[in-house]
Design an enzyme around this catalytic site. Structure first.
Site, PDB file in Angstrom:
ATOM      1  N   GLU A  30       0.811  -1.226   0.000  1.00 29.11           N
ATOM      2  CA  GLU A  30       0.000   0.000   0.000  1.00 29.11           C
ATOM      3  C   GLU A  30       0.842   1.272   0.000  1.00 29.11           C
ATOM      4  O   GLU A  30       0.767   2.082   0.949  1.00 29.11           O
ATOM      5  CB  GLU A  30      -0.938   0.009   1.218  1.00 29.11           C
ATOM      6  CG  GLU A  30      -1.865  -1.173   1.297  1.00 29.11           C
ATOM      7  CD  GLU A  30      -2.917  -1.052   2.414  1.00 29.11           C
ATOM      8  OE1 GLU A  30      -2.792  -0.152   3.260  1.00 29.11           O
ATOM      9  OE2 GLU A  30      -3.856  -1.854   2.414  1.00 29.11           O
ATOM     10  N   GLU A  49      -5.056  -8.699   0.800  1.00 29.08           N
ATOM     11  CA  GLU A  49      -5.658  -8.398   2.102  1.00 29.08           C
ATOM     12  C   GLU A  49      -7.141  -8.122   1.896  1.00 29.08           C
ATOM     13  O   GLU A  49      -7.532  -7.467   0.927  1.00 29.08           O
ATOM     14  CB  GLU A  49      -5.069  -7.133   2.761  1.00 29.08           C
ATOM     15  CG  GLU A  49      -3.750  -7.303   3.447  1.00 29.08           C
ATOM     16  CD  GLU A  49      -3.243  -6.017   4.086  1.00 29.08           C
ATOM     17  OE1 GLU A  49      -4.058  -5.242   4.637  1.00 29.08           O
ATOM     18  OE2 GLU A  49      -2.020  -5.796   4.037  1.00 29.08           O
TER      19      GLU A  49
END
Ligand code: BG6
Length: 466
Positions: free
Chosen positions: A167, A365
């Site tokens: 991320e 995720e």
């Protein structure tokens, strides 16, 4: 009764990160990251004043923890190497104790039949690199690329799946736009430079990986937030959603996969005098070193509307182009304040298939953080987290549909295996398949952990008749 069977060899597993799970922050020569430093300076910014020092003790308990991964059906697992542990000075020789730990952790996973997915950076800038300016300084980009090369040399014969970043947009948002990561700056132009340099660092790591001649795959993990306009028939709402997609998704998605930045983003940054510094050689490095696969973290959609508020901005901010929209009736996770919108995962599948060459990807995720899970402990001491099982199934149904329609999705990883420390939220919300007693560090498999094992054994699930 509908049955959802996933492609053969589907990666079932979960993800965590070194800084959130290892603990032992000041053991065996590890140096400080920005998190250790920030906690020293402002402990009140962390939930219940709990900092990153003793997070979840994986450094000490990894052998037992890996047995629990096996028991909960993992055939794959992602964690990250901490730069601060492997190369405490940021550059130079690796720390032998860290090398021994990571080697043994990886070997233990492989011995259990669990493929290690190793990420190189999970929000954890070494403090010694932050003192040089962090991602604003190109020296740090080169130091990161050298660290990545060292990782490939040390562990590249056995690790077949590498991720350059987790991320990368989050440290940009948290650290340079919205004040939820150190260094808590709010400046869109600096944010653009940080984003560009992080992207360049990713490409340089990929370049180093290709030069290493190792036979695995290297990718990046991006948090994708599909952007939905309040009103799909309102041109300005649609433009606002388009701008969000450019800022928060395509700023990494396009250069990572296509090797190029979207024109719309360049146009906005130019108009705002917020284009980062770069050279033509940088652009070539990015173009020549795109990812081999993608990890997608999906938690929540983004709902937007045209700019209606009259906020004034001292510097360029993405929020000049949109307002967030609270959709009435949205299904929420009240503990995290995030909308749960399962179909978003399917929309991501379609987007990657139609616009990104159907590149191989996996859900790296997805998950649900819940506060106060002790409420659900049964007389055997097990947390009965049926809501988590439902959450996973609800997403998997849509993922399955995406795959049936041709999406090249290779697996699903839940966040997270064992309840872990979550940045400024510390241990507020628990995400794990396995609960963690903070006082005793005892691990107990939750109902979802048992269910996850059957999910993985069956390579899917069947909806029970209601
Ligand atoms: C992802 C991160 O954004 O979401 C994790 O990769 C993080 O590091 C997870 O812990 C859950 O978010 P949060 O903020 O509730 O911890």
């Amino acid at each position: 009764m509908a049955t959802y069977t996933f492609p053969e060899g589907f990666w079932w597993g979960s993800a965590t990160s070194g800084p959130q799970a290892e603990g032992a922050a000041d053991v065996d020569g590890r140096s400080q990251s920005i998190w250790d430093y920030w906690f020293e300076k402002e402990p009140e910014r962390f939930f219940d004043g709990v900092g990153p020092k003793d997070t979840s003790t994986f450094y000490k308990n990894y052998k037992e923890d890996i047995k629990l991964l096996k028991a909960t059906g993992h055939n794959s697992f992602r964690t990250s190497i901490q730069w601060t542990r492997l190369i405490p000075d940021g550059t130079g020789e690796p720390n032998p104790k860290a090398v021994a730990f990571y080697n043994d952790m990886i070997d233990t996973l492989i011995a259990e039949g669990i493929s290690p997915f190793i990420n190189l950076f999970h929000f954890d800038m070494p403090m010694c690199m932050m003192e040089k300016g962090g991602w604003e300084n190109r020296e740090v980009v080169d130091a990161y690329a050298a660290y990545a090369k060292t990782c490939f040399e040390l562990f590249g014969d056995k690790v077949k799946y590498w991720l350059t970043f987790n991320e990368p947009m989050v440290p940009v948002e948290g650290g340079y736009l919205y004040d939820f990561h150190y260094p808590c700056v709010k400046d869109g132009k600096r944010a653009a430079q940080v984003a560009f340099n992080t992207m360049l660092a990713s490409a340089k790591a990929i370049e180093a990986y290709k030069q290493s001649g190792k036979d695995g795959m290297i990718g990046i993990v991006l948090n994708l937030t599909p952007s939905y306009p309040r009103n799909a028939d309102d041109k300005e709402d649609v433009e606002a959603a388009y701008a969000c997609d450019l800022f928060f998704n395509r700023s990494f998605l396009d250069p990572s996969i296509k090797g190029e930045y979207p024109h719309g983003l360049i146009k906005i940054l130019r108009e705002q005098d917020a284009l980062p510094y770069y050279t033509s050689e940088d652009l070539k490095t990015i173009k020549d070193n795109t990812v081999m696969f993608l990890g997608v973290n999906y938690y929540q959609p983004r709902r937007v509307k045209k700019k209606e508020s009259d906020t004034t901005f001292d510097t360029f901010m993405p929020d000049m182009y949109f307002d967030n929209y609270q959709m009435p009736g949205a299904k929420m996770n009240p503990y995290r304040g995030w909308e749960i919108y399962e179909k978003g995962i399917y929309d991501i599948c379609t987007n990657i298939r139609e616009n990104y060459d159907n590149i191989p990807f996996y859900i790296s995720e997805n998950g649900m953080g819940v506060e106060g899970e002790e409420r659900f402990i049964n007389e055997d001491g097990k947390i009965e987290d049926d809501y988590r099982i439902e959450f996973i199934k609800d997403h998997l149904r849509w993922l399955h549909k995406g795959i049936e329609e041709g999406a090249n999705c290779k697996g699903y990883h839940l966040w997270t295996p064992i309840d872990c420390w979550s940045w400024t939220n510390a241990y507020k919300n628990r995400y794990g398949l396995i609960s963690l007693d903070l006082k005793t560090q005892k691990r107990t498999v939750k109902k979802s952990g048992e269910w996850y094992k059957t999910l993985s054994d069956n390579n899917g699930f069947t909806d029970e008749e209601k």
